[in-house]
Design a protein around this motif. Structure first.
Motif, short mmCIF file in Angstrom:
data_model
loop_
_atom_site.label_atom_id
_atom_site.label_comp_id
_atom_site.label_asym_id
_atom_site.label_seq_id
_atom_site.Cartn_x
_atom_site.Cartn_y
_atom_site.Cartn_z
N LEU A 140 2.20 -6.78 -4.14
CA LEU A 140 3.15 -6.45 -3.08
C LEU A 140 2.52 -6.60 -1.69
O LEU A 140 3.20 -6.90 -0.72
CB LEU A 140 3.66 -5.02 -3.27
N VAL A 141 1.18 -6.39 -1.60
CA VAL A 141 0.51 -6.54 -0.31
C VAL A 141 0.37 -8.02 0.03
O VAL A 141 0.57 -8.43 1.17
CB VAL A 141 -0.88 -5.86 -0.35
N VAL A 142 0.05 -8.84 -0.96
CA VAL A 142 -0.16 -10.27 -0.72
C VAL A 142 1.18 -10.99 -0.51
O VAL A 142 1.27 -11.95 0.26
CB VAL A 142 -0.92 -10.91 -1.92
N PHE A 143 2.20 -10.46 -1.16
CA PHE A 143 3.54 -11.06 -1.20
C PHE A 143 4.04 -11.67 0.11
O PHE A 143 4.42 -12.85 0.14
CB PHE A 143 4.47 -9.99 -1.79
N PRO A 144 4.02 -10.93 1.25
CA PRO A 144 4.61 -11.53 2.46
C PRO A 144 3.84 -12.74 2.98
O PRO A 144 4.39 -13.52 3.75
CB PRO A 144 4.60 -10.39 3.48
N PHE A 145 2.57 -12.92 2.57
CA PHE A 145 1.78 -14.02 3.13
C PHE A 145 1.92 -15.30 2.32
O PHE A 145 1.62 -16.38 2.80
CB PHE A 145 0.31 -13.61 3.21
N VAL A 146 2.33 -15.19 1.06
CA VAL A 146 2.34 -16.37 0.21
C VAL A 146 3.76 -16.87 -0.08
O VAL A 146 3.95 -18.00 -0.49
CB VAL A 146 1.62 -16.09 -1.14
N TRP A 176 12.85 -13.59 1.79
CA TRP A 176 12.21 -12.79 0.74
C TRP A 176 11.59 -11.51 1.28
O TRP A 176 11.66 -10.47 0.62
CB TRP A 176 11.14 -13.62 0.02
N VAL A 177 11.00 -11.55 2.48
CA VAL A 177 10.34 -10.34 2.98
C VAL A 177 11.35 -9.38 3.59
O VAL A 177 11.32 -8.18 3.36
CB VAL A 177 9.24 -10.70 4.02
N TYR A 200 7.64 -4.35 7.03
CA TYR A 200 7.51 -4.41 5.57
C TYR A 200 6.38 -3.51 5.09
O TYR A 200 6.55 -2.73 4.14
CB TYR A 200 7.27 -5.85 5.13
N PHE A 201 5.23 -3.57 5.79
CA PHE A 201 4.10 -2.76 5.34
C PHE A 201 4.36 -1.27 5.58
O PHE A 201 3.93 -0.43 4.78
CB PHE A 201 2.80 -3.22 6.01
N ALA A 202 5.06 -0.96 6.68
CA ALA A 202 5.41 0.45 6.89
C ALA A 202 6.30 0.94 5.74
O ALA A 202 6.09 2.03 5.19
CB ALA A 202 6.15 0.60 8.22
N GLY A 203 7.26 0.10 5.36
CA GLY A 203 8.14 0.46 4.25
C GLY A 203 7.37 0.61 2.95
O GLY A 203 7.57 1.55 2.19
N LEU A 204 6.44 -0.34 2.73
CA LEU A 204 5.64 -0.29 1.51
C LEU A 204 4.80 0.98 1.47
O LEU A 204 4.71 1.66 0.44
CB LEU A 204 4.74 -1.54 1.44
N ALA A 205 4.21 1.32 2.64
CA ALA A 205 3.38 2.54 2.70
C ALA A 205 4.23 3.77 2.41
O ALA A 205 3.82 4.67 1.65
CB ALA A 205 2.73 2.65 4.08
N LEU A 206 5.41 3.81 2.99
CA LEU A 206 6.30 4.94 2.73
C LEU A 206 6.69 5.02 1.26
O LEU A 206 6.69 6.09 0.65
CB LEU A 206 7.58 4.82 3.58
#
Lengths: 287, 344
Positions: free
Chosen positions: B11-17, B24-25, B156-162
């Motif tokens: 999920l962390v790598v997802f937005p970069f690839v 998608w993001v 996206y990362f803020a959402g993922l962290a939450l």
């Protein structure tokens, strides 16, 4: 004084409509412990069907009757196909009826579109009724709703308290398994009750579609009011529904008349006050 | 544990690839995250109280609306308005809980449904504050502690962290004495009461925590959508949460995100008219089918297949009771505490 009378009658006629719709919901719940959350969708379907039947046949009574019976049949099919096999699991049944209401509402939107409809009322229900005092007038159509609710309510009450079939229903509310053990075909009773309860939603829609409009969203509005009425009155009791409907109808109309901004909050407040004192509703039995 | 770490890494790598990141993001990723968090609040309540709440969007909406009103129209800085509005959503949850947890089963379901519907009509009618049908638009994404969340990846990362934080919090609470007491109350309220637990306040606390999760999701969703309308708190949206939870499996907290991703992807593709049936009808059909045939949802599918195989081998053996994650109101049929257990 005249304003007070008008608001009171508005409240009572609205209560009559709520009673017609919610009595079906409570009838089904009382007998089968099924909360039919597609009840609002059935109301809207009844209104649309009455509109279409009237359009084709140009006979108001036929539209009313046809919509009532057809919606009853739709409810029956819904029960037989989707609900009967899982009816012991009350939560799952409630969730399935939500899914069904979504499908019904979407199909009605596809068929009738987003515009508002209204069921034309026959000539004898158009116009104003002149009360013999204070030069007070009121629409006949709305008074007819009140009369119809009283007739239907009395008929339901007589049916449940005075007939053999009603006796079976009352026994079934108390102990389903015991009733079926005495050799009564409970299956058949369930089918009749589900038909009747759904038909009441259809009748409500056909009548309510004449006084108010029919549009997407009407379904969830009437579902909400039916729920509040049965929560206030107590699930499973026809008399409770009558009391709940009158309370909700009067409170909402008086709030609209005197403090319009707080109308929905006051209706909600009524529900909270009742629940705080009696969690099972005014005439509901303790769980 | 290993699986969890791998999923997180993906999920962390997802937005970069991923190709077409805007789709998608943003459209799938961030939407799945906030939808997953609010569905998690629903599933958590179902797991810990055995109650299904259709009112989660009320608290979600209280936070989203007040945040929009405070920060867009009254220029209150986000540092202040974010905690304040999440707190307000939670507080509304507390008040609703005081009434709702007195009931059980389908009564609770109806009551919470009525609450969410009243919330919808309230924001629709109080047009002077909420903007009525059109809602409130033009929401700026925040800049907090030097970070700007205006771009897609930070949000996206803020959402993922939450989401990860909320998930871990749920897992943690389940192991605390509080979580264990809740489990006891769910399974046998009479026994817990006899042991001296005040089940009413335990239930209120659990409901309030669930409202807190929903409020957090409301703040995230507001920044994702950029606007808030009555349409995002109506009956169809409440059903969305239900669908997400049922799809993911009501018995599994992580399933919320599986279901949310499933519904989001499905919604995006159904909009392209690839399928001949109307979207909502299809959603309803899938929902009913999952309820009728897959009570464990996607997360429970593996178990279901295993059960099915085992049953086929021992042909005729009935399904094991108690593996149905959807709670049932069992009034008067609970034999567990009517039998007297021998003292050892």
């Amino acid at each position: 004084m005249r304003q007070f009378l008008t608001i009171t009658l508005n409240g009572l006629t609205l209560a009559a409509l709520y009673f017609l719709v919610a009595s079906g919901l409570t009838l089904i719940f009382g007998m089968m412990r099924i909360v039919n959350l597609a009840h609002g969708a059935l109301y809207l379907l009844g209104g649309y069907l009455a509109f279409s039947l009237l359009d084709v046949s140009e006979n108001w009574a036929l539209g009313l009757l046809g919509a009532t019976i057809l919606v009853g049949l739709v409810g029956l099919v819904m029960y037989v196909v989707f609900l009967s096999r899982i009816e012991k699991e009350d939560m799952r049944v409630a969730l399935v009826t939500i899914g069904l209401s979504l499908i019904l509402a979407d199909q009605m939107l596809a068929f009738y579109g987003g515009t508002a409809y209204s069921v034309d009322t026959p000539d004898f229900l158009v116009g104003a009724f002149r009360f013999p005092f204070a030069e007070f007038v009121y629409p006949i159509g709305r008074l007819f709703t009140l009369l119809l609710a009283i007739v239907v309510g009395t008929a339901l009450w007589l049916f449940i308290t005075r007939t053999r079939f009603g006796m079976i229903i009352r026994a079934g509310v108390d102990d389903r398994d015991m009733v079926s053990a005495t050799g009564i075909n409970v299956r058949l009773v369930f089918l009749v009750v589900f038909f009747l309860g759904s038909a009441l939603a259809g009748l409500g829609g056909a009548i309510g579609g004449g006084t108010f409009s029919l549009a997407p969203g009407t379904d969830s509005e009437y579902l909400l009011y039916s729920l509040i009425v049965v929560i206030v009155g107590g699930m499973g009791s026809i008399t409770g529904v009558a009391i709940g409907a009158i309370l909700v109808g009067l409170v909402s109309q008086f709030a609209l008349g005197y403090v319009p901004a707080l109308a929905s909050i006051l209706t909600f407040g009524l529900m909270i006050v009742v629940l705080a004192v009696r969690p099972q509703g005014i005439l509901g039995r303790a769980q | 544990m290993v699986v969890g770490a791998l999923v997180l890494l993906a999920l962390v790598v997802f937005p970069f690839v991923v190709p077409r990141p805007e789709f998608w993001v943003v459209s799938v990723g961030i939407r799945s995250l906030w939808l997953g968090i609010v569905a998690m609040s629903f599933i958590w309540m179902s797991k810990s109280l055995g109650l299904l709440s259709l009112g989660q969007l009320t608290f979600w909406g209280v936070t989203a609306y007040t945040l929009a009103i405070l920060s867009t129209e009254n220029d209150v800085p986000y540092v202040l308005s974010l905690p304040l509005t999440v707190l307000l959503g939670t507080a509304v949850g507390f008040v609703v809980a005081l009434i709702c947890v007195r009931t059980n089963g389908v009564y609770f379901l109806m009551l919470t449904l009525a609450v969410s519907q009243l919330g919808f009509f309230l924001v629709l009618n109080a047009a002077s504050v909420t903007g009525g049908f059109g809602g409130i638009g033009g929401i700026r994404r925040p800049e907090l502690f030097g970070f700007s969340f205006a771009d897609r990846n930070p949000l996206y990362f803020a959402g993922l962290a939450l989401a990860v934080g909320a998930y871990l919090l749920c897992r943690y609470i389940a192991r605390t004495p509080f979580g264990l007491a809740l489990e006891g109350i769910r399974d046998s309220p009479e026994r817990m009461q006899a042991l001296g637990y005040n089940i009413y306040w335990y239930r209120v606390a659990a409901f309030t925590f669930s409202a807190f999760l929903a409020s957090v999701s409301g703040a995230l969703a507001l920044f994702y959508q950029g606007r808030i309308t009555p349409g995002s708190v109506d009956l169809v949206r409440s059903i969305d949460i239900l669908i997400v939870s049922v799809l993911g499996g009501i018995g599994s907290i992580a399933g919320a995100f599986v279901g949310a991703t499933g519904l989001t992807i499905f919604t995006n593709f159904a909009q392209t008219d690839a399928i001949g049936i109307r979207r909502l009808t299809l959603t309803g059909l899938v929902f009913v089918a999952v309820l009728l045939f897959m009570p464990g949802g996607i997360a429970g599918l593996a178990d279901q297949v295993r059960d099915f195989r085992a049953r086929k081998r021992k042909s005729g053996a009935p399904a094991a009771p108690g593996d149905n994650p959807i709670p049932v109101t069992t009034a008067g049929t609970d034999t567990e505490h009517s039998t007297i257990e021998p003292q050892v």
